[in-house]
Design a protein around this motif. Structure first.
Motif, PDB file in Angstrom:
ATOM      1  N   GLU A 371       0.833  -1.208   0.000  1.00 23.70           N
ATOM      2  CA  GLU A 371       0.000   0.000   0.000  1.00 23.70           C
ATOM      3  C   GLU A 371       0.866   1.256   0.000  1.00 23.70           C
ATOM      4  OE1 GLU A 371      -2.909  -0.249   3.186  1.00 23.70           O
ATOM      5  OE2 GLU A 371      -4.428  -0.712   1.651  1.00 23.70           O
ATOM      6  N   LYS A 372       1.952   1.224   0.786  1.00 26.98           N
ATOM      7  CA  LYS A 372       2.871   2.378   0.799  1.00 26.98           C
ATOM      8  C   LYS A 372       3.560   2.525  -0.559  1.00 26.98           C
ATOM      9  CE  LYS A 372       3.853   2.086   5.769  1.00 26.98           C
ATOM     10  NZ  LYS A 372       4.895   1.822   6.798  1.00 26.98           N
ATOM     11  N   ALA A 373       3.973   1.387  -1.123  1.00 26.97           N
ATOM     12  CA  ALA A 373       4.616   1.430  -2.442  1.00 26.97           C
ATOM     13  C   ALA A 373       3.641   1.933  -3.504  1.00 26.97           C
ATOM     14  CB  ALA A 373       5.129   0.039  -2.815  1.00 26.97           C
ATOM     15  N   ALA A 374       2.361   1.547  -3.391  1.00 29.76           N
ATOM     16  CA  ALA A 374       1.344   1.973  -4.362  1.00 29.76           C
ATOM     17  C   ALA A 374       1.147   3.480  -4.327  1.00 29.76           C
ATOM     18  CB  ALA A 374       0.025   1.260  -4.082  1.00 29.76           C
ATOM     19  N   GLN A 375       1.175   4.058  -3.133  1.00 31.91           N
ATOM     20  CA  GLN A 375       1.024   5.510  -3.007  1.00 31.91           C
ATOM     21  C   GLN A 375       2.179   6.230  -3.701  1.00 31.91           C
ATOM     22  OE1 GLN A 375       0.635   6.342   1.189  1.00 31.91           O
ATOM     23  NE2 GLN A 375      -1.228   5.118   1.399  1.00 31.91           N
ATOM     24  N   ALA A 376       3.412   5.731  -3.446  1.00 31.18           N
ATOM     25  CA  ALA A 376       4.581   6.368  -4.067  1.00 31.18           C
ATOM     26  C   ALA A 376       4.578   6.157  -5.578  1.00 31.18           C
ATOM     27  CB  ALA A 376       5.863   5.799  -3.452  1.00 31.18           C
ATOM     28  N   LEU A 377       4.199   4.958  -6.015  1.00 28.73           N
ATOM     29  CA  LEU A 377       4.163   4.661  -7.446  1.00 28.73           C
ATOM     30  C   LEU A 377       3.131   5.534  -8.158  1.00 28.73           C
ATOM     31  CD1 LEU A 377       4.922   2.935  -9.915  1.00 28.73           C
ATOM     32  CD2 LEU A 377       3.201   1.276  -9.192  1.00 28.73           C
ATOM     33  N   THR A 378       1.967   5.688  -7.560  1.00 31.87           N
ATOM     34  CA  THR A 378       0.905   6.503  -8.162  1.00 31.87           C
ATOM     35  C   THR A 378       1.376   7.944  -8.347  1.00 31.87           C
ATOM     36  OG1 THR A 378      -0.810   5.118  -7.164  1.00 31.87           O
ATOM     37  CG2 THR A 378      -1.459   7.315  -7.881  1.00 31.87           C
TER      38      THR A 378
END
Length: 569
Positions: A371-378
């Motif tokens: 979820e943290k990686a998804a926020q940064a990726l987005t």
């Protein structure tokens, strides 16, 4: 990076050898000249599916070979090479593939024969090919979780390794539980078989290392005459008048009588005395051993019979007596588990519960990291899309976390997450799966945005774009050119293009042409000088006759591209 590519008798290519450099290399040329054929050859070199159709008409085989230079000794290819016993020296990896006209595929890595599957493992770590067709892999949601994990590889990889270890343990326990609890008839038949095997092995009364000891004894009895004669001959060569030991004794006495007059003789006399007594002791040992020998033909028959019985058991249960006894231990354990099935099922159920709880906690940690990686990726992708004039496009990583309240959550190899990239290309529209929204041109730009991000994480040495810029023009074409150039700062990029904006960004520009010789067409590759680049860009701009205006425009494009690279290098 890919530094040298050799292709022979492949499609319309007779024989070419191409040298590639760092940065962005652009391949241009007329349609049908063989640009995509070169990329096809690279894909086959990386383990792609081959066909006899690729073999040039009249040739026996098509051959491709590529030399890759690694810029770090920490590249993941070293681990793969060690796994398959392939030596990598001076950071060089050579992939070779031959496809015969008979349909056989021969693969080599650094000269060692490998399977196509192994070649593919090396290829996917060295080459990343993107064409309009290959872009479809981005649309497959099954790949999205791998891409997200790759984005924050440093933290996610460790957590995923712990999870996979527990998940495999859990699935093994669940499989054993099913085997014990299902199909009573099969279990009963299995128990009968195990009992038969157990009785057969037990009745043999095997002793550890028995086969080795019997083989040695058989060899001794079968060669009794030679052994006994050898002992007798050696003994009588030493014992008796005018024999070896008497002569050694004479030499020993001679040195003993003279040693007090010379320090050298004194030293040698002591050595001689020691040797004499050792040989004398050896002679007595030979005689004693000879006295113990007795030829027993009945014993030889018994040994032969016993070894035949052991050989019969070896065909069923193991290559040595020790392996047979190990197998006996395993089936005793399995028999005990089956006969005491209920208690074992209870024990397995407890183990499954405990292991599941540990596995679920690791899956939850994986989910939180994702979820943290998804926020940064987005956030990162939105910036990349903005650079490609898709600033109104919304991107999101959708999590379908199937957590069942009050019961066990279904876990899979990647945890309990099902991840899908979603996008909305216009304001106010709901987010939808990538393949349901993006048009061809939009998808190419989205792919470039993703590639720009993941090129920093994948460790791929060479990224290849095959006409991914088709169907765009104007400022979008310029944005794509700039994005491809940025990717070339992370990995070597080879790009087939029809866009002059992309070609102008090239660090190296190669022209692919088709020539006719002896009534046969063949492909040739030429690296362009600066003036030749201008002419080629001019032709790409006009699509027809080269004009002075087109050449001026091409010169300006090259100057602008050089300025861009200087300012963004």
């Amino acid at each position: 990076m890919l530094t040298e590519l050799s292709i022979q008798d492949f499609a319309i290519i007779n024989k070419i050898s191409i040298t590639f450099n760092e940065g962005l290399t652009v391949l241009t040329g007329e349609t049908g000249a063989g640009k995509s054929i070169i990329i096809d050859a690279v894909q086959l070199l990386a383990g792609g599916r081959g066909s006899v159709e690729y073999v040039r008409h009249g040739a026996n085989k098509a051959q491709m070979e590529g030399l890759f230079i690694l810029d770090t000794n920490k590249h993941q290819i070293y681990e793969t090479a060690n796994q398959y016993g392939i030596e990598v020296q001076d950071g060089m990896v050579v992939l070779h593939r031959t496809i015969t006209s008979g349909g056989k595929s021969i693969c080599r890595v650094n000269g060692k024969l490998v399977t196509l599957a192994i070649l593919k493992e090396f290829g996917k770590q060295l080459i990343d090919v993107h064409s309009q067709h290959e872009t479809q892999s981005l649309l497959d949601p099954d790949n999205h979780i791998q891409l997200l994990d790759l984005y924050d590889k440093e933290r996610i990889a460790n957590a995923k390794q712990e999870y996979v270890h527990l998940y495999e343990k859990l699935t093994a326990l669940q499989k054993r539980y099913r085997e014990l609890s299902e199909n009573e008839q099969e279990i009963s038949q299995r128990l009968d078989l195990l009992n038969f095997q157990h009785n057969e092995i037990e009745q043999a009364n095997l002793v550890p290392n028995e086969d080795d000891e019997l083989e040695e004894e058989r060899s001794q009895l079968a060669n009794f005459e030679r052994i006994y004669n050898g002992l007798q001959d050696a003994y009588y060569a030493l014992y008796g008048e005018q024999k070896g030991l008497e002569w050694l004794n004479m030499a020993n006495q001679s040195l003993q009588n003279s040693k007090e007059y010379d320090s050298f003789l004194n030293e040698k006399a002591e050595k001689m005395s020691n040797h004499y007594f050792l040989i004398e002791e050896l002679m007595y040992e030979l005689r004693s051993y000879a006295d113990t020998l007795e030829y027993d033909p009945q014993r030889l028959n018994e040994i032969e019979s016993r070894l035949n019985e052991i050989s019969r058991l070896k065909k069923k249960y193991g290559s040595t007596v020790n392996e047979i006894l190990e197998y006996l231990g395993k089936i005793e354990e399995e028999i005990e588990q089956i006969t005491d099935k209920d208690s074992h099922l209870t024990n397995l159920d407890e183990q499954i519960k405990e292991t599941y709880e540990d596995t679920y906690l690791e899956a939850k940690q994986l989910h939180d990291l994702r979820e943290k990686a998804a926020q940064a990726l987005t956030k990162n992708i939105h910036q990349e899309l903005k650079d490609l004039y898709l600033e109104k496009t919304s991107f999101s990583v959708s999590f379908d976390t199937k957590i069942n309240q009050g019961e066990r959550t279904n876990l899979h190899h990647n945890g309990f997450d099902y991840i899908q990239f979603q996008i909305a290309t216009n304001p106010g529209e709901p987010l939808k799966p990538l393949h349901k929204v993006a048009s061809g041109g939009e998808l190419s730009r989205i792919m470039l945005a993703l590639k720009e991000i993941f090129a920093r994480h994948q460790g791929i040495t060479s990224v290849i774009f095959d006409e991914v810029d088709t169907g765009v023009s104007g400022r979008v074409a310029q944005a794509i050119a700039e994005k491809i150039q940025q990717i070339s700062g992370q990995s070597q990029v080879l790009c087939i293009t029809h866009l002059p904006q992309v070609a102008a960004m090239a660090d190296t520009h190669k022209l692919i042409q088709k020539q006719a010789k002896n009534n046969r067409s063949s492909t040739v590759v030429k690296e362009l000088s600066k003036s030749e680049k201008i002419d080629e860009l001019g032709r790409m701009i006009t699509g027809a006759k080269l004009t002075d205006t087109a050449k001026d425009h091409a010169t300006e494009m090259l100057e602008l591209a050089d300025n861009y690279k200087k300012n963004h290098g």
